[in-house]
Design a protein around this motif. Sequence first.
Motif, PDB file in Angstrom:
ATOM      1  N   ASP A   1       0.841  -1.189   0.000  1.00 53.28           N
ATOM      2  CA  ASP A   1       0.000   0.000   0.000  1.00 53.28           C
ATOM      3  C   ASP A   1       0.881   1.245   0.000  1.00 53.28           C
ATOM      4  N   PHE A   2       0.270   2.424   0.067  1.00 51.58           N
ATOM      5  CA  PHE A   2       1.048   3.665   0.149  1.00 51.58           C
ATOM      6  C   PHE A   2       0.185   4.738   0.797  1.00 51.58           C
ATOM      7  N   VAL A   3       0.772   5.903   1.050  1.00 51.33           N
ATOM      8  CA  VAL A   3       0.031   6.983   1.704  1.00 51.33           C
ATOM      9  C   VAL A   3      -0.016   8.214   0.812  1.00 51.33           C
ATOM     10  N   ASP A   4      -1.019   9.038   1.051  1.00 54.24           N
ATOM     11  CA  ASP A   4      -1.082  10.367   0.443  1.00 54.24           C
ATOM     12  C   ASP A   4      -0.189  11.272   1.293  1.00 54.24           C
ATOM     13  N   LYS A   5       0.863  11.809   0.707  1.00 47.49           N
ATOM     14  CA  LYS A   5       1.873  12.544   1.476  1.00 47.49           C
ATOM     15  C   LYS A   5       1.293  13.721   2.259  1.00 47.49           C
ATOM     16  N   LYS A   6       0.468  14.525   1.606  1.00 45.08           N
ATOM     17  CA  LYS A   6      -0.094  15.713   2.274  1.00 45.08           C
ATOM     18  C   LYS A   6      -0.962  15.320   3.461  1.00 45.08           C
ATOM     19  N   LEU A   7      -1.860  14.364   3.231  1.00 46.33           N
ATOM     20  CA  LEU A   7      -2.802  13.972   4.280  1.00 46.33           C
ATOM     21  C   LEU A   7      -2.093  13.233   5.416  1.00 46.33           C
ATOM     22  N   TYR A   8      -1.077  12.444   5.076  1.00 49.53           N
ATOM     23  CA  TYR A   8      -0.312  11.728   6.105  1.00 49.53           C
ATOM     24  C   TYR A   8       0.409  12.725   7.015  1.00 49.53           C
ATOM     25  N   GLU A   9       0.992  13.750   6.407  1.00 52.12           N
ATOM     26  CA  GLU A   9       1.678  14.787   7.183  1.00 52.12           C
ATOM     27  C   GLU A   9       0.700  15.482   8.133  1.00 52.12           C
ATOM     28  N   ILE A  10      -0.492  15.804   7.640  1.00 44.69           N
ATOM     29  CA  ILE A  10      -1.522  16.440   8.479  1.00 44.69           C
ATOM     30  C   ILE A  10      -1.885  15.532   9.647  1.00 44.69           C
ATOM     31  N   MET A  11      -2.119  14.256   9.348  1.00 43.34           N
ATOM     32  CA  MET A  11      -2.524  13.291  10.372  1.00 43.34           C
ATOM     33  C   MET A  11      -1.445  13.154  11.452  1.00 43.34           C
ATOM     34  N   VAL A  12      -0.212  12.969  11.027  1.00 42.49           N
ATOM     35  CA  VAL A  12       0.900  12.784  11.968  1.00 42.49           C
ATOM     36  C   VAL A  12       1.045  14.001  12.880  1.00 42.49           C
ATOM     37  N   LYS A  13       1.047  15.183  12.299  1.00 38.67           N
ATOM     38  CA  LYS A  13       1.257  16.408  13.085  1.00 38.67           C
ATOM     39  C   LYS A  13       0.117  16.658  14.074  1.00 38.67           C
ATOM     40  N   GLU A  14      -1.115  16.342  13.667  1.00 37.78           N
ATOM     41  CA  GLU A  14      -2.256  16.549  14.564  1.00 37.78           C
ATOM     42  C   GLU A  14      -2.225  15.568  15.741  1.00 37.78           C
ATOM     43  N   VAL A  15      -1.886  14.314  15.462  1.00 40.83           N
ATOM     44  CA  VAL A  15      -1.804  13.304  16.520  1.00 40.83           C
ATOM     45  C   VAL A  15      -0.736  13.684  17.541  1.00 40.83           C
ATOM     46  N   ILE A  16       0.416  14.111  17.059  1.00 42.55           N
ATOM     47  CA  ILE A  16       1.508  14.517  17.957  1.00 42.55           C
ATOM     48  C   ILE A  16       1.106  15.749  18.768  1.00 42.55           C
ATOM     49  N   LYS A  17       0.448  16.701  18.122  1.00 43.30           N
ATOM     50  CA  LYS A  17       0.010  17.927  18.811  1.00 43.30           C
ATOM     51  C   LYS A  17      -1.005  17.618  19.920  1.00 43.30           C
ATOM     52  N   ASP A  18      -1.925  16.682  19.641  1.00 45.07           N
ATOM     53  CA  ASP A  18      -2.983  16.350  20.602  1.00 45.07           C
ATOM     54  C   ASP A  18      -2.515  15.407  21.709  1.00 45.07           C
ATOM     55  N   ARG A  19      -1.339  14.797  21.537  1.00 45.11           N
ATOM     56  CA  ARG A  19      -0.757  13.912  22.555  1.00 45.11           C
ATOM     57  C   ARG A  19      -1.682  12.733  22.905  1.00 45.11           C
ATOM     58  N   VAL A  20      -2.359  12.198  21.903  1.00 48.04           N
ATOM     59  CA  VAL A  20      -3.274  11.083  22.148  1.00 48.04           C
ATOM     60  C   VAL A  20      -2.501   9.756  22.204  1.00 48.04           C
ATOM     61  N   ASP A  21      -3.116   8.761  22.825  1.00 45.51           N
ATOM     62  CA  ASP A  21      -2.543   7.410  22.811  1.00 45.51           C
ATOM     63  C   ASP A  21      -2.760   6.748  21.454  1.00 45.51           C
ATOM     64  N   TYR A  22      -3.860   7.137  20.821  1.00 48.13           N
ATOM     65  CA  TYR A  22      -4.309   6.417  19.625  1.00 48.13           C
ATOM     66  C   TYR A  22      -5.070   7.385  18.729  1.00 48.13           C
ATOM     67  N   GLY A  23      -4.566   7.604  17.513  1.00 48.44           N
ATOM     68  CA  GLY A  23      -5.226   8.465  16.544  1.00 48.44           C
ATOM     69  C   GLY A  23      -5.783   7.639  15.405  1.00 48.44           C
ATOM     70  N   ILE A  24      -7.074   7.791  15.139  1.00 49.58           N
ATOM     71  CA  ILE A  24      -7.751   6.948  14.150  1.00 49.58           C
ATOM     72  C   ILE A  24      -7.913   7.695  12.834  1.00 49.58           C
ATOM     73  N   GLY A  25      -7.357   7.132  11.781  1.00 46.33           N
ATOM     74  CA  GLY A  25      -7.442   7.724  10.452  1.00 46.33           C
ATOM     75  C   GLY A  25      -8.483   7.035   9.592  1.00 46.33           C
ATOM     76  N   LYS A  26      -8.254   7.084   8.298  1.00 44.08           N
ATOM     77  CA  LYS A  26      -9.217   6.516   7.359  1.00 44.08           C
ATOM     78  C   LYS A  26      -8.460   6.059   6.115  1.00 44.08           C
ATOM     79  N   TYR A  27      -9.066   5.164   5.349  1.00 44.01           N
ATOM     80  CA  TYR A  27      -8.418   4.691   4.125  1.00 44.01           C
ATOM     81  C   TYR A  27      -9.369   4.804   2.938  1.00 44.01           C
ATOM     82  N   SER A  28      -8.772   4.756   1.751  1.00 43.51           N
ATOM     83  CA  SER A  28      -9.567   4.655   0.529  1.00 43.51           C
ATOM     84  C   SER A  28      -9.002   3.515  -0.295  1.00 43.51           C
TER      85      SER A  28
END
Length: 322
Positions: free
Chosen positions: A92-119
């Motif tokens: 599989d692979f990731v969408d670079k822009k959306l992956y960057e957004i997801m990673v940065k938001e999860v780190i900012k929120d300091r969550v144990d578990y961040g749930i994304g989505k796939y297509s």
Amino acid sequence: MKLSIIVPVYNVEKYIEKCLNSLCNPEIEKEIIIVNDGSTDSSLKIVEEFKKNHDKENIIIISQENKGLSEARNTGLRKAKGEYVSFIDSDDFVDKKLYEIMVKEVIKDRVDYGIGKYSYFYENKDKKEYNDSEIKDIIDSFQSNPVKKGKELLKILKKEDKYGPEVWDDIYRREFLVENNLFFKPDRLHEDEIFTLEVFLKAEKVKYYAVPFYCYLQRENSIMKTQKVKNFTDMQKNIFDMEKLLTEEKNDKDIQKILIEGIHRFYKIIIKKSKMYPDENKKFIEDYKIFSKKYKENKIKNMFLRLKKSIKKKLKKFSKEK
């Protein structure tokens, strides 16, 4: 180190370079841990060449004898140094822009578990590209979602039919996994099913982002499309683990209901699809009868939920056709 990306590799010479290219993003402080799980094709050679040609990326290659996807992920998790970890399948692979957004938001929120989505992504077809307006809508959508306890969010996602057990479109705080001994069950197919349940039950801070960063390739010879007897016996192992969770969660009736409904669903899938193995099928039916006597199924509720799901699916298809 902010992020460890764990990529198990087994005989994916056709897909691995595209996967790794999608993970190379200078905006994310990361390491890419590639676990070669005894590949017999040219996957390892491609990976080594990729590392040589991308010397600015922090790429770590680990080779081991073939132990299966679960143990390859576990190897990567034990090696990881990142604050957060992400599990990416090598076809599989990731969408670079959306992956960057997801990673940065999860780190900012300091969550144990961040749930994304796939297509879904199909070979020989172009991937959907998101424009600025669509990306803004995605960001606006998840920013209103609150951080919740794992059990609380599990109940909500189940009720809203948004729950998914797959791990590759999610991001985890590494210390949370390690401290709670949350590793994948060795030598087991459908390993995500029990892992994700255990994560929800242990996590204190979880957020539903639903950022569709993950591109899930559909191909004929993937694990999910095979029908070997191990598929069904491993699903039953997940059932046995869920029965243990039933005992542990005896004080939370809503979680118990979720687990009981899940076990009923798994048994039905196993019994329906394992008919080509009559001996095993017979045993599955006997085991299900024992479980059903102890935990009766709410057939009317399930019939209503199936009908609701079917209508929702048809409406979605109709709106696309319009």
